[in-house]
Design an enzyme around this catalytic site. Structure first.
Site, PDB file in Angstrom:
ATOM      1  N   ASP A 157    -121.350 -63.659  56.417  1.00 31.71           N
ATOM      2  CA  ASP A 157    -122.665 -63.348  56.979  1.00 31.71           C
ATOM      3  C   ASP A 157    -123.658 -63.182  55.830  1.00 31.71           C
ATOM      4  O   ASP A 157    -123.533 -62.251  55.020  1.00 31.71           O
ATOM      5  CB  ASP A 157    -122.609 -62.043  57.799  1.00 31.71           C
ATOM      6  CG  ASP A 157    -121.849 -62.212  59.118  1.00 31.71           C
ATOM      7  OD1 ASP A 157    -121.155 -63.238  59.298  1.00 31.71           O
ATOM      8  OD2 ASP A 157    -121.973 -61.301  59.970  1.00 31.71           O
ATOM      9  N   LYS A 220    -127.801 -64.862  63.403  1.00 37.23           N
ATOM     10  CA  LYS A 220    -127.550 -63.443  63.686  1.00 37.23           C
ATOM     11  C   LYS A 220    -128.869 -62.697  63.522  1.00 37.23           C
ATOM     12  O   LYS A 220    -129.659 -63.025  62.625  1.00 37.23           O
ATOM     13  CB  LYS A 220    -126.478 -62.965  62.692  1.00 37.23           C
ATOM     14  CG  LYS A 220    -126.223 -61.474  62.633  1.00 37.23           C
ATOM     15  CD  LYS A 220    -125.047 -61.152  61.685  1.00 37.23           C
ATOM     16  CE  LYS A 220    -124.944 -59.682  61.379  1.00 37.23           C
ATOM     17  NZ  LYS A 220    -123.846 -59.342  60.451  1.00 37.23           N
ATOM     18  N   LYS A 256    -125.328 -64.185  67.308  1.00 38.38           N
ATOM     19  CA  LYS A 256    -124.761 -62.847  67.075  1.00 38.38           C
ATOM     20  C   LYS A 256    -125.869 -61.802  66.982  1.00 38.38           C
ATOM     21  O   LYS A 256    -126.536 -61.691  65.953  1.00 38.38           O
ATOM     22  CB  LYS A 256    -123.939 -62.856  65.763  1.00 38.38           C
ATOM     23  CG  LYS A 256    -123.364 -61.484  65.379  1.00 38.38           C
ATOM     24  CD  LYS A 256    -122.488 -61.554  64.129  1.00 38.38           C
ATOM     25  CE  LYS A 256    -122.084 -60.180  63.621  1.00 38.38           C
ATOM     26  NZ  LYS A 256    -121.269 -60.219  62.384  1.00 38.38           N
TER      27      LYS A 256
HETATM   28  O1  LIG Z   1    -123.465 -56.674  61.415  1.00 44.86           O
HETATM   29  C1  LIG Z   1    -123.276 -55.578  61.880  1.00 44.86           C
HETATM   30  C2  LIG Z   1    -124.185 -54.450  61.711  1.00 44.86           C
HETATM   31  O2  LIG Z   1    -124.352 -54.131  60.385  1.00 44.86           O
HETATM   32  C3  LIG Z   1    -123.686 -53.267  62.470  1.00 44.86           C
HETATM   33  O3  LIG Z   1    -124.741 -52.417  62.708  1.00 44.86           O
HETATM   34  P1  LIG Z   1    -124.500 -50.974  63.414  1.00 44.86           P
HETATM   35  O4  LIG Z   1    -123.802 -50.139  62.378  1.00 44.86           O
HETATM   36  O5  LIG Z   1    -125.886 -50.504  63.720  1.00 44.86           O
HETATM   37  O6  LIG Z   1    -123.674 -51.170  64.623  1.00 44.86           O
END
Ligand SMILES: O=C[C@H](O)COP(=O)(O)O
Length: 303
Positions: A157, A220, A256
């Site tokens: 990513d 994403k 995503k």
């Molecule tokens: O890609 C995933 C995100 O960094 C997760 O974010 P979060 O900790 O707000 O769920």
């Protein structure tokens, strides 16, 4: 009705001529979005989320989750514990797995070692390419992608350069993603737009196109580190871009949403949105993931 300024995608004419209809493309990136239409669609998705709330759908949500930890104090034992959870998120149902486990580059080798030693499989996502700010030299972004894949990441990513996007330098956005895509080799590339920093829906749409043109396997929304992360509004715009890209090229790009998605109801609203704009065929972990560090807890509580 917001008017979107003419685009700076002239590089497409030379680079992509022959691969698709460039005139259609140029009209597409300059399209308008009707804010009222988006707001109406969002309230429909939020309503639909309530109808979708059942155990089967929640089990599906769990399989979309890229189970994430992205903290400075992540250790080998913490990412191993997370990997165990991603492999078997519902203790009573070993048939269900999360979409992947998602960690910082330095922790990829720990996950890989654990999976190898225990002879288990799980997709491994590494955030790389100057995550989360993107404010690094391209050489170091590319090297970070290469090293993270070499350590065992099956998916990378990356983040786009928001500076270039805000300066409407879409060629630089595109060229950086392309360089990272090459560096990823056979690993799947998810490109994060960091939509909370792009200021307009027009920029979100153009950033989606720049990222897909450069070969992203997924687009994403957010890193989880911006002050505004995933929203249904940017999801609507990004999925519209994914749909139009598919109509233009026949290629399916995944979507995503990530960052701040904590509840089953929020997750199901994204499911409803993807189903409406892209269709059922997108609702599987090959084309749809949800990046989240705490959503799994709410899913388990709801089962
Ligand atoms: O890609 C995933 C995100 O960094 C997760 O974010 P979060 O900790 O707000 O769920």
């Amino acid at each position: 009705m917001a008017t979107i300024v003419p685009t700076l995608f002239s590089f497409v004419r030379d680079t992509y001529k022959g691969r698709f209809d460039v005139d259609t493309f140029e009209k597409e990136v300059a399209r308008d979005f009707d804010n009222q239409e988006i707001a109406q669609a969002i309230s429909k998705y939020e309503q639909e989320a309530k109808n979708l709330r059942n155990k089967d759908e929640i089990r599906k949500v769990i399989q979309y989750i890229d189970l994430t930890t992205l903290n400075g104090d992540d250790t080998a034992s913490k990412v191993v514990a997370l990997s165990k959870r991603a492999i078997n998120p519902i203790p009573t149902d070993p048939s269900i797995h999360c979409g992947s486990v998602c960690v910082y580059p330095q922790r990829i080798a720990d996950v890989k070692k654990f999976l190898t030693e225990t002879k288990q499989t799980c997709r491994i996502t590494g955030v790389a390419g100057g995550f989360p700010s993107g404010q690094y030299h391209l050489k170091s972004k590319v090297l970070e992608c290469e090293l993270t894949v070499a350590d065992g990441a099956t998916e990378i990513d990356i983040v786009i350069s928001r500076a270039s996007a805000l300066e409407e330098d879409w060629k630089t956005v595109h060229d950086e993603v392309l360089a990272c895509k090459k560096a990823c080799g056979s690993a799947h590339l998810k490109t994060i737009l960091a939509t909370g920093e792009l200021k307009t829906l027009s920029n979100v749409y153009k950033a989606s196109w720049a990222s897909m043109l450069a070969g992203s396997d997924f687009i994403k929304t957010s890193t989880g580190k911006e002050s505004v992360n995933a929203t249904l509004e940017v999801a609507y715009v990004m999925c519209t871009a994914v749909k139009r890209w598919y109509e233009l090229t026949g290629q399916k790009v995944g979507f995503k949403p990530a960052g701040g998605i904590k509840t089953v109801d929020e997750a199901l609203a994204y499911v409803a949105l993807v189903k409406d704009i892209l269709g059922e065929q997108w609702l599987n972990p090959t084309l749809f993931r949800i990046g989240a560090s705490s959503l799994l807890d709410d899913c388990l509580n709801a089962l």
